[in-house]
Enzyme design. Structure first.
Site, PDB file in Angstrom:
ATOM      1  N   LYS A 113      -1.670  -9.311   2.761  1.00  8.34           N
ATOM      2  CA  LYS A 113      -0.241  -8.790   4.223  1.00  8.34           C
ATOM      3  C   LYS A 113      -1.181  -8.069   5.585  1.00  8.34           C
ATOM      4  O   LYS A 113      -1.898  -7.331   4.576  1.00  8.34           O
ATOM      5  CB  LYS A 113       1.265  -7.991   3.663  1.00  8.34           C
ATOM      6  CG  LYS A 113       2.091  -7.708   4.914  1.00  8.34           C
ATOM      7  CD  LYS A 113       3.349  -7.253   4.598  1.00  8.34           C
ATOM      8  CE  LYS A 113       3.578  -6.144   3.717  1.00  8.34           C
ATOM      9  NZ  LYS A 113       2.858  -5.056   4.649  1.00  8.34           N
ATOM     10  N   GLU A 122      -1.109  -6.001   8.485  1.00  8.91           N
ATOM     11  CA  GLU A 122      -0.412  -5.044   9.945  1.00  8.91           C
ATOM     12  C   GLU A 122      -0.854  -4.744  11.022  1.00  8.91           C
ATOM     13  O   GLU A 122      -1.995  -5.150  11.741  1.00  8.91           O
ATOM     14  CB  GLU A 122      -0.409  -3.292   9.632  1.00  8.91           C
ATOM     15  CG  GLU A 122       0.611  -3.035   8.552  1.00  8.91           C
ATOM     16  CD  GLU A 122       1.364  -1.089   8.651  1.00  8.91           C
ATOM     17  OE1 GLU A 122       0.740  -0.653   8.826  1.00  8.91           O
ATOM     18  OE2 GLU A 122       1.905  -1.302   6.755  1.00  8.91           O
ATOM     19  N   GLU A 131       9.408  -4.635   9.905  1.00 13.64           N
ATOM     20  CA  GLU A 131      10.070  -3.008   9.754  1.00 13.64           C
ATOM     21  C   GLU A 131      10.557  -2.161  10.460  1.00 13.64           C
ATOM     22  O   GLU A 131       9.784  -1.769  11.505  1.00 13.64           O
ATOM     23  CB  GLU A 131       9.053  -2.001   8.761  1.00 13.64           C
ATOM     24  CG  GLU A 131       9.324  -0.434   7.735  1.00 13.64           C
ATOM     25  CD  GLU A 131       7.547  -0.502   7.548  1.00 13.64           C
ATOM     26  OE1 GLU A 131       7.709  -0.807   7.029  1.00 13.64           O
ATOM     27  OE2 GLU A 131       8.383   0.901   7.413  1.00 13.64           O
ATOM     28  N   ASP A 162       1.176  -1.177  -0.014  1.00  8.37           N
ATOM     29  CA  ASP A 162      -0.062   0.086  -0.013  1.00  8.37           C
ATOM     30  C   ASP A 162       0.755   1.074  -0.204  1.00  8.37           C
ATOM     31  O   ASP A 162       0.058   2.526   0.097  1.00  8.37           O
ATOM     32  CB  ASP A 162      -1.092  -0.068   1.207  1.00  8.37           C
ATOM     33  CG  ASP A 162      -0.798   0.046   2.198  1.00  8.37           C
ATOM     34  OD1 ASP A 162       1.318  -0.361   2.513  1.00  8.37           O
ATOM     35  OD2 ASP A 162      -1.405   0.248   3.799  1.00  8.37           O
ATOM     36  N   SER A 163       1.999   0.934  -0.045  1.00  7.61           N
ATOM     37  CA  SER A 163       2.944   2.569   0.238  1.00  7.61           C
ATOM     38  C   SER A 163       2.820   3.441  -1.768  1.00  7.61           C
ATOM     39  O   SER A 163       3.254   4.045  -2.011  1.00  7.61           O
ATOM     40  CB  SER A 163       4.839   1.665  -0.070  1.00  7.61           C
ATOM     41  OG  SER A 163       4.879   0.183  -0.775  1.00  7.61           O
ATOM     42  N   ASP A 194      -0.957  -5.762   0.015  1.00  7.82           N
ATOM     43  CA  ASP A 194      -1.685  -6.008   1.175  1.00  7.82           C
ATOM     44  C   ASP A 194      -3.395  -5.186   1.047  1.00  7.82           C
ATOM     45  O   ASP A 194      -3.797  -5.002   0.288  1.00  7.82           O
ATOM     46  CB  ASP A 194      -0.309  -4.246   1.136  1.00  7.82           C
ATOM     47  CG  ASP A 194       0.543  -3.798   1.822  1.00  7.82           C
ATOM     48  OD1 ASP A 194       0.975  -4.743   3.019  1.00  7.82           O
ATOM     49  OD2 ASP A 194       0.903  -3.388   1.261  1.00  7.82           O
TER      50      ASP A 194
END
Ligand code: KIV
EC number: 2.1.2.11
Length: 276
Positions: A113, A115, A181, A45-46, A84
């Site tokens: 993915k 978080e 991260e 999602d960057s 993501d």
């Protein structure tokens, strides 16, 4: 050759072979990653920042992930593709199932993915039970940036203990891998020994089972400084600017296009046209 599976991914850790993962967001980048032999791609999602020009990842929607995942799937043949789930799309178990259904059915990709640590373990368990492979993400989790900032995490003993506990909880819940991260390298190495599943670091040192980097960082696409945890393996952005400036100059001075880029017409046809 067939596409990389979760079993292959695990085997790389078991055999001590470091895993190189890179983000990709479209057909062209996936094709290039594939040609370079990248074994695992993250549709991160960057993309909110590097593709859409947003300040954070928070505005990214499920629809955006689907759009980019589709393009990546068209360009990639062999890599494991992880996508993501964006901010707030997995706030409840049902939200997570709905988002997973859309991203996997409409976008493709083999895994998702998410978080978070122990607090999302029930969601990880539910998705895994439904056949959705889940990768965790601990440490600097950009979706929580308004709470935790964009700085190194788990540097104190209590926070480091929590991160270890989160990693165990994700593994127990069925996650097949964990992104770590911007946490201390020693802690990342400890987590990597503690869990059986592969850890993929970004700014987390060489003790992880693999590394992930953002496409634009690793290729030097943007001018200026990359984040400290990134290494610019090339300066492709500068090369692109150089090539395009050259193009503009040639168009402006009339040296492009030449005959080589033009289609010719038989002289008698031209003569007939001009005689009219
Ligand atoms: O969105 C992303 O690109 C990521 C990586 C930085 C791990 O989550």
């Amino acid at each position: 050759m067939r596409r990389m599976t979760l079993a292959d991914f695990q085997k790389m850790k078991d055999e001590g072979r470091p895993i190189a993962m890179v983000t990709a967001y479209d057909y062209a980048s996936a094709l290039i990653a594939e040609q370079a032999g990248v074994p695992a791609i993250l549709v991160g999602d960057s993309l909110g920042m590097v593709m859409q020009g947003q300040d954070t990842t928070l505005p990214v929607r499920v629809e955006d992930m689907i759009y980019h995942a589709r393009m990546v799937m068209r360009g990639s043949r062999k890599a494991l593709v992880v996508v993501d789930l964006p901010f707030l799309s997995y706030a409840t178990e049902q939200d997570a199932v709905d988002a997973a259904r859309r991203v996997m059915q409409e976008g493709g990709g083999q895994a998702l993915k998410l978080e978070g640590g122990r607090e999302i373990a029930p969601i990880v368990r539910r998705l895994t039970a439904m056949g959705v492979p889940v990768m965790g993400h601990l440490g600097l989790t950009p979706q929580a940036q308004h709470q935790i900032g964009l700085r190194a995490q788990a540097k104190e003993v209590q926070a480091a203990r929590k991160l270890l506990d989160d990693a165990r909880a994700l593994e127990e819940a069925g996650a097949f891998g964990i992104v770590l991260e911007v946490i201390p390298a020693d802690l990342a190495a400890l987590v990597s020994k503690e869990v059986r599943i592969p850890t993929i670091g970004i700014g987390a040192g060489a003790g992880c089972d693999g590394q992930v980097q953002v496409w634009h960082d690793v290729l030097g696409l943007f001018e200026g400084k990359s984040p400290r945890h990134a290494h610019r393996f090339a300066e492709i952005g500068a090369q692109m600017v150089g090539a395009l400036s050259h193009y503009v100059k040639q168009v402006e001075e009339g040296s492009f296009p030449t005959k080589a880029q033009s289609v010719s017409m038989a002289p008698d046809i031209l003569a007939a046209l001009t005689a009219e």
